[in-house]
Design a protein around this motif. Sequence first.
Motif, short mmCIF file in Angstrom:
data_model
loop_
_atom_site.label_atom_id
_atom_site.label_comp_id
_atom_site.label_asym_id
_atom_site.label_seq_id
_atom_site.Cartn_x
_atom_site.Cartn_y
_atom_site.Cartn_z
N ASP A 1 4.43 -6.61 19.09
CA ASP A 1 4.95 -6.61 20.47
C ASP A 1 4.39 -5.45 21.31
O ASP A 1 4.04 -5.63 22.47
CB ASP A 1 6.48 -6.51 20.45
N ASP A 2 4.35 -4.27 20.70
CA ASP A 2 3.91 -3.10 21.48
C ASP A 2 2.42 -3.16 21.79
O ASP A 2 1.99 -2.74 22.86
CB ASP A 2 4.26 -1.81 20.74
N ALA B 1 2.03 -5.47 24.56
CA ALA B 1 2.43 -4.82 25.81
C ALA B 1 1.26 -4.00 26.35
O ALA B 1 1.00 -3.98 27.56
CB ALA B 1 3.65 -3.92 25.57
N GLU B 2 0.53 -3.34 25.45
CA GLU B 2 -0.60 -2.54 25.88
C GLU B 2 -1.72 -3.42 26.45
O GLU B 2 -2.35 -3.08 27.46
CB GLU B 2 -1.10 -1.72 24.70
N ARG C 1 -1.29 -6.36 27.85
CA ARG C 1 -0.82 -6.82 29.17
C ARG C 1 -1.02 -5.74 30.21
O ARG C 1 -1.38 -5.99 31.35
CB ARG C 1 0.68 -7.16 29.11
N ASN C 2 -0.77 -4.51 29.77
CA ASN C 2 -0.90 -3.38 30.69
C ASN C 2 -2.35 -3.14 31.11
O ASN C 2 -2.64 -2.90 32.28
CB ASN C 2 -0.32 -2.15 30.00
#
Lengths: 411, 231
Positions: free
Chosen positions: B75-76, B79-80, B82-83
């Motif tokens: 997940d993290d 997230a990165e 996506r960022n």
Amino acid sequence: MKSLHEIKESFSIAYGAVKANKVRGMLTTLGIIIGIVAVVTTMTAANGLGNRFKESISVIGSDVLYVSRTPWVFSGNFFQFRNRNQLTLRDGEKLERQLHEAKAVNTRTFSNQNLKYRSTVLENVTIIGTTENHVLVSAGAPQYGRFIIDNDVQYKKQVCVIGWEIKDRLFKDVDPINKKIKIGRYHFRVVGVMEKLGSAGFFGGPNFDRQVMVPISTLMKCFGGRNRNFDIVVKAPSTEALYDFEYSVIGEMRKIRKLAPTEENDFSINKMDTLMAAYNNVMGVVILIGLVITSISLFVGGIGVMNIMFVSVTERTREIGIRKAIGAKKRSILIQFLFESSSICLIGGLIGLIMAYGVTQIINAFLLPASISPGIVIIAIVISVMVGVVSGIIPAYRASKLNPIEALRYE
Amino acid sequence: MQLEIKEITKNYKMGTEIVAALRGISVNLLKNEYLAIMGPSGSGKSTLMNIIGCLDTHSAGSYLLEGADVSKMNDDQLAEIRNQKIGFVFQTFNLIPRADVFHNVELPMVYSGISSSMRKKLAEEAIEKVGLTDRMKHKPSELSGGQRQRVAIARALVNNPSIILADEPTGNLDSSTGAEIMSVLDQLHQAGNTIILVTHENDIAAHANRVIKLKDGLVETDELNHKHFAA
């Protein structure tokens, strides 16, 4: 560096969230305020009680040892002390001769008698038979008149020095010096009035202002000298030397009492610390119970915060979705909500401290010498932040676990 | 190759039944392509968009984004991605209501850990590109729909992503504002950005130079937009 930016962001989010819901934030904070006021006030009141106790026994003196037949405070069996021989006047005289490092030694004995001046009677007053050394070992000094002098002791003069409360009760506004009062069946001339010494009566201890001091020889003449118990008051060279001094006193006393090395002491050494320790023992439990009970209100406040945090997470599900979509990690969301809950609690804690300060001033004015110490301030702040973190952790964790797609779809 | 999708499937569990939303889709995308994904509702275009945007993970197949295998990420890490690599433009704008325009645009950089002076510079640049410099301190509620979508585009741009993913970007706008937004996207494409457009409107899809039509979780057609090449 990266988390620093996130923390800054979390801080501004928390600030914005609290600002956006002022009434809600205030009500939630109220729970924490009440909790912190309750806990802090309990702590300051406990401090106040401790201070009052210390104040009331300060006349005992921190550098003074009291050699007596029995300890002031004991737990367990009284019978172990019952068969001890009484301390005698000779024991006192010997100790005074042999204990060179003592600053002063004073031997005392007690009697309880009724006092009478004109038509006013005071029943059961402590009469202390003492010597001119009294003022050297104890803190108090006469406010008016003089104290007992060696001449009084030598010639068994019927003179007395009365405590503050006695003066107040018997004489009111009349000057008591050179007035005659009756102690038991005997007439005594008042030569001095002691300054206000304080009372441990609050804790069931002696009232130092409700005492009358007479020459020890006179007391023995009037109220009987046989089979009388004495105690010996010795002043250490300094408070720091008290510990070593205590050993010297015990050593000399064992010699005086002719104890064999195998025998146990047949006397007790008492000091202010003994009383302090006994007080701490009893009050420690009482204060602990008080803290547990008041903590319940803080706990209820914490539940309020947790509740609001759940609402806040639900309300902002979509915002969480947006933040996650543009790259917020679980940790960032977690920190954001933990920050929010701990800020609410921290604000509550600070307001609570201010209010507790007010309450403490009131207690101080009417009841006890209470004060908020820096330690209490730090404890209160730490506790309130901890309550915030603990009550925020479950809602924050739930927020961090939200699925971004579902969160974005949330209406 | 910007993006490489091979035989991707996605299954949802609906109670006891398993529903296949995607049944084996392969798409390759080159840098600076302008792709429109079309299809009726239920065709799987939202699912595909979520997977491309790394908001969701696929059940089988492989997905490489700039050579990185997305299917193995937690997940993290997603997230990165996506960022850093994805810029989202949503139908409902999805701005943070309490934050002003500047802060909304700056936000992706907060999560990527860029210093505040750098953030200020880049956010102001992005806001200037969409022509909202004079609205920097306004809240989303003080802006019109078209302006809000411009803010969203600025936010999508600001981390210099590999792909700008626009999901029905004009769906909540009237047609003239919609055209305005589409011209902003066209400009971004001309400036060298890779854009994926999800839409069910032919006029909108016409802006793209390649159109994929989905039906029942499969690619029905994948063709170049002839209008562009005719011109």
